[in-house]
Design an enzyme around this catalytic site. Structure first.
Site, short mmCIF file in Angstrom:
data_model
loop_
_atom_site.label_atom_id
_atom_site.label_comp_id
_atom_site.label_asym_id
_atom_site.label_seq_id
_atom_site.Cartn_x
_atom_site.Cartn_y
_atom_site.Cartn_z
N CYS A 10 0.85 -1.09 0.11
CA CYS A 10 -0.54 -0.18 0.07
C CYS A 10 1.30 1.12 0.31
O CYS A 10 0.19 2.36 -0.24
CB CYS A 10 -0.84 -0.06 1.23
SG CYS A 10 -1.98 -1.13 1.04
N HIS B 159 -9.28 3.58 -1.95
CA HIS B 159 -8.06 3.23 -1.51
C HIS B 159 -7.20 1.79 -3.34
O HIS B 159 -7.21 1.03 -2.57
CB HIS B 159 -8.07 2.97 0.15
CG HIS B 159 -6.65 1.86 0.24
ND1 HIS B 159 -5.58 2.95 -0.64
CD2 HIS B 159 -6.21 0.90 0.97
CE1 HIS B 159 -4.36 1.97 -0.08
NE2 HIS B 159 -4.72 0.58 0.83
N1 COA Z 1 -16.58 1.09 3.56
C1 COA Z 1 -17.85 1.63 2.57
N2 COA Z 1 -19.21 0.94 2.52
C2 COA Z 1 -18.44 -0.41 1.91
C3 COA Z 1 -16.92 -0.51 1.86
C4 COA Z 1 -16.23 0.34 2.63
N3 COA Z 1 -14.74 0.09 2.64
N4 COA Z 1 -16.48 -1.53 1.29
C5 COA Z 1 -18.11 -2.03 0.30
N5 COA Z 1 -19.01 -1.57 0.72
C6 COA Z 1 -20.54 -0.73 -0.26
C7 COA Z 1 -20.01 -0.95 -1.19
O1 COA Z 1 -20.60 -0.57 -2.35
C8 COA Z 1 -22.13 -2.04 -1.13
O2 COA Z 1 -23.19 -0.90 -1.51
P1 COA Z 1 -24.30 -1.09 -2.07
O3 COA Z 1 -24.42 -2.03 -1.31
O4 COA Z 1 -24.72 -0.32 -1.98
O5 COA Z 1 -23.48 -1.23 -3.44
C9 COA Z 1 -21.53 -2.59 0.04
O6 COA Z 1 -21.37 -1.70 1.20
C10 COA Z 1 -21.28 -4.21 -0.16
O7 COA Z 1 -19.91 -3.93 -0.64
P2 COA Z 1 -19.61 -5.24 -1.18
O8 COA Z 1 -18.60 -5.31 -2.42
O9 COA Z 1 -20.44 -6.55 -1.29
O10 COA Z 1 -18.42 -5.56 0.18
P3 COA Z 1 -17.54 -6.63 0.59
O11 COA Z 1 -18.07 -7.79 2.03
O12 COA Z 1 -17.55 -7.37 0.05
O13 COA Z 1 -15.99 -6.83 0.91
C11 COA Z 1 -14.61 -5.00 2.65
C12 COA Z 1 -16.15 -5.60 2.58
C13 COA Z 1 -14.52 -4.17 3.91
C14 COA Z 1 -14.53 -6.76 3.16
C15 COA Z 1 -13.54 -4.95 1.51
O14 COA Z 1 -14.17 -3.80 1.66
C16 COA Z 1 -12.06 -5.03 2.31
O15 COA Z 1 -11.56 -5.44 1.89
N6 COA Z 1 -11.47 -3.77 3.00
C17 COA Z 1 -9.97 -3.42 2.88
C18 COA Z 1 -9.22 -4.14 2.28
C19 COA Z 1 -8.22 -4.02 2.08
O16 COA Z 1 -7.41 -4.74 3.11
N7 COA Z 1 -7.06 -2.66 1.86
C20 COA Z 1 -5.52 -3.12 1.85
C21 COA Z 1 -5.32 -1.54 3.21
S1 COA Z 1 -4.40 -1.94 4.56
#
Ligand code: COA
Length: 379
Positions: free
Chosen positions: A85, A328
């Site tokens: 990242c 991100h």
């Molecule tokens: N913040 C706000 N909204 C989010 C979101 C987030 N982080 N991630 C997804 N959403 C929203 C989507 O837009 C979707 O909305 P909608 O239903 O209105 O379309 C809904 O939440 C569900 O999204 P989805 O893609 O099914 O979520 P998910 O469960 O597959 O993924 C996380 C969610 C948090 C697991 C994923 O975003 C993630 O892994 N984030 C971390 C990434 C990471 O580790 N980066 C490196 C950092 S060191």
């Protein structure tokens, strides 16, 4: 004598789920914006540096340095760097080193990532390549899981509550409303954040930065054609795995990068007017503010309780919405943070901090395994 590095300008794509864009489309748009926002000609660029983590895995595209070079009329020498990242921050750091040494005069720095053409599970596993493949991955951890461990330890050690954590994300979402490039432009109240679906206890969906596509670019040069210079560019590393750390509620790499940046610039941390902070998870924000020296251990939540971190507060951070709400796209983040700092110092930010003269961009790779810090100063 090292050359002074100036930020001539930059540009970015919107961050989000950009299904109509390929990785190359994203890079092209950011590059066009960046060059268009400066007075340089494309042929003035003598070197290209791109930060990217997962081009090969999620977009089936490697050799990105040459890809970017091929988008310019004269194919300047180009390289890609990777530090998870912190790939974008590392790209800026690498460019600064080349410019300071006189090896280059004008560099196009790009950060880019295309993550949403593959499944979320695939991305989660690919992101885990940033952790230790022997010590962390076999236990089934994901990045939300790793930061959940730090959150649980921090909450236990310092007694902050679930509702406290939600204030951090609430603040990012409030800021992103004004940012046309942000992935999520809506306010979300803390009580909704606290009740969002559980991802890795105690972290919930709205504690996490999202999975995003996007690209950003800045033009750095030793030509004195800008009112903003880079006062320091620092890089620090730590062990890949949390299991090798003496503490999991503080990251040595941030502390070290900050010490180096302050030493290099001769600046005091209290003269920084604006901070772009690597808020990959709500808990990370609290830890970083303490590691940067802006709060004592366990005390940073007070900055949110008192609303000090707002654009008109005493310590403005992430007025862009940060990783949490702006999005991100891994490699793009560190370059976009430098661009947002530049905008603050030149009066172009959507949520402008009054009279900002100095800004700090803090970019983290892995769970504090790599940290870059850039200090920008308006002349
Ligand atoms: N913040 C706000 N909204 C989010 C979101 C987030 N982080 N991630 C997804 N959403 C929203 C989507 O837009 C979707 O909305 P909608 O239903 O209105 O379309 C809904 O939440 C569900 O999204 P989805 O893609 O099914 O979520 P998910 O469960 O597959 O993924 C996380 C969610 C948090 C697991 C994923 O975003 C993630 O892994 N984030 C971390 C990434 C990471 O580790 N980066 C490196 C950092 S060191």
């Amino acid at each position: 004598m090292l050359e002074t590095v100036y930020v001539l300008g930059g540009g970015q794509t919107r961050f989000g789920e950009l299904w109509d864009y390929s990785l190359t489309d994203l890079i092209r748009e950011a590059l066009d914006q960046a060059i268009g926002n400066t007075k340089i000609l494309p042929t003035d660029i003598d070197t290209v540096v791109i930060g990217n983590m997962l081009g090969g895995e999620t977009a089936e595209q490697a050799h990105l340095g040459t890809l970017v070079s091929g988008l310019l009329p004269h194919h300047p020498p180009a390289l890609r760097v990777e530090a998870a990242c912190a790939s974008g921050g590392l790209a800026v750091h690498t460019a600064c080193a080349l410019l300071e040494s006189g090896k280059a005069e004008t560099i196009l720095v790009v950060g880019a990532e295309k993550l949403t053409d593959v499944s979320g599970d695939f991305v989660s596993r690919a992101l885990m390549h940033a952790a230790d493949a022997e010590k962390d991955a076999p236990s089934g951890l994901t990045f939300p899981g790793i930061f959940a461990l730090t959150a649980a330890a921090y909450m236990h050690e310092y007694g902050i509550t679930r509702e406290n954590l939600s204030l951090v994300s609430e603040s990012s979402h409030r800021a992103a409303v004004k940012n046309p490039y942000a992935q999520f432009r809506k306010e979300i109240p803390a009580n909704v954040i606290s009740k969002s679906p559980l991802v890795a206890d105690p972290l919930r969906l709205l504690d996490c930065s999202p999975i995003s596509d996007g690209a950003s670019a800045v033009v750095l040069s030793t030509r004195k054609e800008s009112p903003v210079r880079i006062a320091a560019s620092s890089l620090a590393s730590d062990s890949l795995s949390l299991t090798d750390r003496s503490s999991i509620t503080s990251f040595e790499s941030t502390r070290e990068a900050m010490n180096r940046a302050l030493k290099e610039s001769g600046l005091d941390r209290n003269v920084i007017d604006y901070i772009e902070l690597h808020d990959c998870f709500s808990i990370a924000t609290l830890i970083h503010l303490e590691d940067l020296g802006y709060a004592d251990a366990g005390e940073s939540i007070r900055l949110f309780l008192d609303r000090d971190t707002e654009a008109n507060g005493s310590l403005p951070i992430n007025s862009s919405g940060g990783l949490k709400a702006c999005g991100h796209p891994i490699g793009a983040t560190g370059v976009k943070q430098v661009l947002d700092c530049f905008k603050q110092l030149t009066g172009q930010a959507p949520s402008q901090v009054k009279n900002a003269k100095r800004a700090l961009a803090h970019n983290l790779g892995g769970v504090g395994a790599t940290c870059t810090i850039h200090l920008l100063e308006a002349l």
